[in-house]
Design a protein around this motif. Structure first.
Motif, PDB file in Angstrom:
ATOM      1  N   GLY A   3       0.588  -0.998  -0.019  1.00  0.00           N
ATOM      2  CA  GLY A   3       0.012   0.078  -0.112  1.00  0.00           C
ATOM      3  C   GLY A   3       1.031   0.946  -0.078  1.00  0.00           C
ATOM      4  N   PHE A   4      -0.040   2.039  -0.051  1.00  0.00           N
ATOM      5  CA  PHE A   4       0.844   4.070  -0.614  1.00  0.00           C
ATOM      6  C   PHE A   4       1.332   4.487   0.803  1.00  0.00           C
ATOM      7  CE2 PHE A   4       1.425   8.469  -0.499  1.00  0.00           C
ATOM      8  CZ  PHE A   4       1.484   8.418  -2.593  1.00  0.00           C
TER       9      PHE A   4
ATOM     10  N   PRO B 129      -6.048  10.374  -0.039  1.00  0.00           N
ATOM     11  CA  PRO B 129      -4.920  10.971   0.405  1.00  0.00           C
ATOM     12  C   PRO B 129      -4.898  12.300   1.407  1.00  0.00           C
ATOM     13  CG  PRO B 129      -6.290  10.963  -1.745  1.00  0.00           C
ATOM     14  CD  PRO B 129      -7.094  10.618  -0.891  1.00  0.00           C
ATOM     15  N   GLU B 130      -5.892  12.487   1.748  1.00  0.00           N
ATOM     16  CA  GLU B 130      -6.138  13.491   3.209  1.00  0.00           C
ATOM     17  C   GLU B 130      -5.654  13.044   4.041  1.00  0.00           C
ATOM     18  OE1 GLU B 130      -8.279  13.187   0.798  1.00  0.00           O
ATOM     19  OE2 GLU B 130      -8.938  15.142  -0.263  1.00  0.00           O
ATOM     20  N   ALA B 131      -5.779  11.024   4.100  1.00  0.00           N
ATOM     21  CA  ALA B 131      -4.837  10.459   5.536  1.00  0.00           C
ATOM     22  C   ALA B 131      -4.126  10.590   5.642  1.00  0.00           C
ATOM     23  CB  ALA B 131      -6.177   9.019   5.819  1.00  0.00           C
TER      24      ALA B 131
ATOM     25  N   MET C 162      -0.527   8.605  -6.045  1.00  0.00           N
ATOM     26  CA  MET C 162      -1.203   7.351  -5.698  1.00  0.00           C
ATOM     27  C   MET C 162      -2.532   6.532  -7.164  1.00  0.00           C
ATOM     28  SD  MET C 162      -3.852   8.282  -2.184  1.00  0.00           S
ATOM     29  CE  MET C 162      -2.644   7.655  -0.743  1.00  0.00           C
ATOM     30  N   GLU C 163      -2.890   7.731  -7.461  1.00  0.00           N
ATOM     31  CA  GLU C 163      -3.644   7.029  -8.697  1.00  0.00           C
ATOM     32  C   GLU C 163      -2.386   6.839  -9.876  1.00  0.00           C
ATOM     33  OE1 GLU C 163      -6.486   7.178  -8.299  1.00  0.00           O
ATOM     34  OE2 GLU C 163      -7.025   6.763 -10.665  1.00  0.00           O
TER      35      GLU C 163
ATOM     36  N   TYR D  35      -1.420  -1.211  -7.068  1.00  0.00           N
ATOM     37  CA  TYR D  35      -1.639  -1.797  -6.297  1.00  0.00           C
ATOM     38  C   TYR D  35      -2.822  -3.195  -6.552  1.00  0.00           C
ATOM     39  CZ  TYR D  35       1.682   1.612  -3.746  1.00  0.00           C
ATOM     40  OH  TYR D  35       1.792   2.247  -3.407  1.00  0.00           O
ATOM     41  N   GLU D  36      -3.354  -2.503  -7.164  1.00  0.00           N
ATOM     42  CA  GLU D  36      -4.788  -3.190  -7.453  1.00  0.00           C
ATOM     43  C   GLU D  36      -4.214  -4.079  -7.967  1.00  0.00           C
ATOM     44  OE1 GLU D  36      -8.090  -0.827  -8.622  1.00  0.00           O
ATOM     45  OE2 GLU D  36      -7.804   0.014  -6.774  1.00  0.00           O
TER      46      GLU D  36
END
Ligand code: S3P
Length: 180
Positions: A17-18, A113-115, A142-143, A149-150
């Motif tokens: 994960g990121f 992204p905010e978290a 992330m995009e 990732y998926e």
């Protein structure tokens, strides 16, 4: 421990994960809950190289670091009963994903992204965020990474608004269902 529970541990759990999605926290919790070993890849690489990740990037470059990740993932296939917490960029290489899957169930943790920004805003040890440590920069990276990732993930767990206990319970339940 019933039959289904014991099956989870036939494979290592590989957390991807990121940055800032909680891989380290979740791996520590799983390790305590289920007496699993932890392989925290970033820390292992730092110890072996006797250098911090930012220094490895600065001195030897990102490609060198990515090669260390690949070697370590191959080595970790020999482990059992282990939570492998990967660096955020590890699944960007197809080879790494192949190696993760050989002895692991791959669990993708996601967060907004905010978290991620909230968790990482004061950290200065993520060289790939240099120059883009803001919500927009994080969202863009992330995009860019989302597809890989998926594609790597056996299961995906969204972490926003959840406690670490809730995340781990969901993770165990989903892994158990996978084996049924
Ligand atoms: C990276 C994530 C970091 C670390 C390195 C590169 C990335 O790990 O491996 O800074 O490319 O996303 P965390 O996800 O544990 O922060």
């Amino acid at each position: 421990m019933n039959k289904n529970e014991s099956r989870i541990f036939d494979h290592n759990i590989v957390l991807i994960g990121f940055m800032g999605t909680g891989k380290t926290t979740v791996s520590e919790y799983l390790s305590t809950m289920f007496a699993m070993k932890i392989a925290e890849m970033d820390r292992m690489i730092e110890e072996r190289e006797q250098m911090s990740i930012p220094d490895i990037f600065a001195v030897y470059g990102e490609e060198y670091f990515r090669n260390l990740e690949t070697e370590l993932l191959i080595e970790l296939q020999g482990e059992r009963n282990t939570v492998i917490s990967c660096g955020g960029g590890a699944p960007m290489r197809e080879r790494n994903v192949e190696e993760m899957k050989k002895n692991g169930r791959v669990v993708l943790l996601t967060a907004s992204p905010e978290a991620v920004y909230e968790r990482l805003k004061d950290a200065d040890d993520r060289p790939v965020l240099n120059g883009r440590k803001n919500v927009e920069g994080i969202a863009a990276l992330m995009e860019e990474r989302r597809g890989k990732y998926e594609a790597a993930a056996d299961i995906v767990i969204e972490t926003d608004q959840k406690s670490v206990l809730e995340i781990c319970e969901e993770l165990v339940q989903r892994l158990t269902e996978m084996d049924e």
